[in-house]
Motif scaffolding. Structure first.
Motif, PDB file in Angstrom:
ATOM      1  N   ARG A  90       0.839  -1.208   0.000  1.00  0.00           N
ATOM      2  CA  ARG A  90       0.000   0.000   0.000  1.00  0.00           C
ATOM      3  C   ARG A  90       0.870   1.252   0.000  1.00  0.00           C
ATOM      4  N   GLU A  94       1.034   0.039  -4.631  1.00  0.00           N
ATOM      5  CA  GLU A  94       0.613  -1.175  -5.337  1.00  0.00           C
ATOM      6  C   GLU A  94      -0.702  -1.669  -4.721  1.00  0.00           C
ATOM      7  N   LEU A  95      -1.773  -0.950  -4.992  1.00  0.00           N
ATOM      8  CA  LEU A  95      -3.016  -1.192  -4.259  1.00  0.00           C
ATOM      9  C   LEU A  95      -3.649  -2.537  -4.580  1.00  0.00           C
ATOM     10  N   ASP A  96      -3.599  -2.962  -5.843  1.00  0.00           N
ATOM     11  CA  ASP A  96      -4.177  -4.266  -6.193  1.00  0.00           C
ATOM     12  C   ASP A  96      -3.428  -5.394  -5.491  1.00  0.00           C
ATOM     13  N   ILE A 122      -8.458   0.360   1.762  1.00  0.00           N
ATOM     14  CA  ILE A 122      -8.013   0.370   0.365  1.00  0.00           C
ATOM     15  C   ILE A 122      -9.211   0.287  -0.575  1.00  0.00           C
ATOM     16  N   TYR A 123     -10.189  -0.522  -0.227  1.00  0.00           N
ATOM     17  CA  TYR A 123     -11.392  -0.577  -1.066  1.00  0.00           C
ATOM     18  C   TYR A 123     -12.025   0.815  -1.183  1.00  0.00           C
ATOM     19  N   GLU A 125     -10.400   3.617  -0.910  1.00  0.00           N
ATOM     20  CA  GLU A 125      -9.469   4.437  -1.676  1.00  0.00           C
ATOM     21  C   GLU A 125      -9.651   4.230  -3.178  1.00  0.00           C
ATOM     22  N   VAL A 126      -9.937   2.997  -3.594  1.00  0.00           N
ATOM     23  CA  VAL A 126     -10.103   2.714  -5.023  1.00  0.00           C
ATOM     24  C   VAL A 126     -11.558   2.859  -5.471  1.00  0.00           C
ATOM     25  N   GLY A 127     -12.439   3.245  -4.544  1.00  0.00           N
ATOM     26  CA  GLY A 127     -13.828   3.510  -4.908  1.00  0.00           C
ATOM     27  C   GLY A 127     -14.736   2.301  -4.929  1.00  0.00           C
ATOM     28  N   ASN A 128     -14.297   1.188  -4.364  1.00  0.00           N
ATOM     29  CA  ASN A 128     -15.142  -0.008  -4.312  1.00  0.00           C
ATOM     30  C   ASN A 128     -15.928   0.014  -3.005  1.00  0.00           C
TER      31      ASN A 128
END
Length: 293
Positions: A90, A94-96, A122-123, A125-128
Motif C-alpha cells: 500500500r 501497489e493497491l491491487d 483500500i477498497y 481508496e479505489v472507490g469499491n
C-alpha cells in the motif's frame, strides 16, 4: 452544494488520507518463537523485513517477505507476513497487490479486525464501496463499538443516500465518543444532504467555537450557508478559511462558484486560477473559466 473532498476531512480520515496502519508491526513477537532450523531462516527473513519497514526500505521489505512466504507457504504465521506485505505494498502504491495480500492474510484469520480495516480502507481508496461496506460490517460483527468501522460505514451509507442508516451509525459513534471530530463533521454533512440545514449549521457552529483556528470547519459551514442562500455569510467564512490556510483548494472552488453566480467574473476567475495553481486539473475547471469571460 460543494462538499469537502471525499466528504470526510483530513482530520477524520478518508482520508482516503487516513494514516497507514502500523498494527502489523505488533505481530513481530510471534516471529520470535522457537522453531526448527528451517523455520529460523523463515524467521530471519521476517525479522529483516520488519527492520526494513521501520527504515522505510519498502522494496527490500517486500522482497524479504515474498522470500519468506515462498519458503514456508503453509506456515500459520503467514497471517502476519501477508498483513505486513499488504502494508508495504500500500505504501508503495501497489493497491491491487495490497488487496490480494490482505485477502491472503484473512484466509488464515478471517475475523482479524485490524486486517479487515486495512483492506476496507483500500477498497474505499479505489472507490469499491460495496466491498468496503462488507468489510466494515464484518468488523462490526466482531466489535460493535469499533469507531473506525462505524464512521466509514456511515460515510458509505451517505454516498448511497441511505440517510437513515447513516444516522444510526453516526449516532452510535457519537454515543461512544461525543467529541469525535469526524463523527460530528460527518453528521453535519448528513444533515446538509438530507436538507436539514439548520441542524447542520448548529453542529458546525459549535465545532467552530471549539476549534476557531480550523479552516476546514469554515469551508464546511460556508457550504451549508451557500445551500441556504446566505452567500454573504458564506463569503465571510471562506475569507477566514483562506486566511487560516491559503492552500485550501475547496475554499477557492466554492468562493469562485459563488462569485460566478453573482456575476463577479474577475473575482471568480482569480479563485479558479488559484485552484489550478494548487493542483486542480485544468479539465475540471475549463467550463467554469470559460464562463468567467
Amino acid at each position: 452544494m460543494f462538499p469537502l473532498s471525499g466528504e470526510i476531512c483530513e482530520k477524520g480520515q478518508f482520508t482516503l488520507g487516513r494514516k497507514l496502519r502500523k498494527s502489523a508491526l505488533a505481530y513481530v513477537l510471534f516471529l520470535l518463537l522457537p522453531s526448527s532450523l528451517c523455520a529460523q531462516t523463515y524467521q530471519e527473513l521476517a525479522e529483516k523485513a520488519v527492520e526494513s519497514i521501520e527504515k522505510d526500505s519498502l522494496q527490500q521489505a517486500e522482497n524479504l517477505l515474498l522470500q519468506a512466504l515462498k519458503l514456508e507457504p503453509n506456515n500459520a504465521k503467514n497471517t502476519f507476513l501477508f498483513s505486513n506485505l499488504g502494508l508495504v505494498q500500500r505504501r508503495l502504491g501497489e493497491l491491487d497487490k495490497a488487496l490480494d495480500s490482505y485477502s491472503y492474510a484473512l484466509n488464515f484469520a478471517p475475523k482479524a479486525v485490524p486486517i479487515l480495516l486495512d483492506r476496507a480502507a483500500i477498497y474505499l481508496e479505489v472507490g469499491n464501496l460495496d466491498r468496503a461496506y462488507a468489510d466494515y460490517c464484518l468488523v462490526l460483527d466482531e466489535d460493535k463499538q469499533n469507531q473506525e468501522a462505524l464512521l466509514y460505514r456511515a460515510y458509505i451509507y451517505v454516498m448511497r443516500r441511505d440517510y437513515s442508516a447513516a444516522r444510526i451509525d453516526y449516532n452510535r459513534l457519537l454515543e461512544l465518543d461525543p467529541q469525535s471530530y469526524s463523527g460530528r463533521l460527518g453528521l453535519a454533512t448528513l444533515e446538509q444532504k438530507d436538507g436539514k440545514f439548520r441542524e447542520a449549521l448548529d453542529i458546525l457552529n459549535k465545532m467552530v467555537v471549539q476549534s476557531p483556528e480550523d479552516p476546514t470547519l469554515y469551508v464546511a459551514r460556508a457550504n451549508v450557508e451557500h445551500d441556504m442562500q446566505y452567500d454573504d455569510l458564506a463569503l465571510v467564512d471562506l475569507e477566514e478559511a483562506v486566511r487560516l490556510n491559503p492552500s485550501l483548494v475547496e475554499a477557492y472552488l466554492l468562493r469562485g462558484n459563488i462569485y460566478l453566480a453573482q456575476k463577479k467574473k474577475s473575482l471568480a476567475k482569480a479563485d479558479f486560477e488559484k485552484a489550478l495553481s494548487l493542483g486542480v486539473p485544468s479539465a475540471d475547471l475549463h467550463e467554469l473559466l470559460r464562463q468567467c469571460k
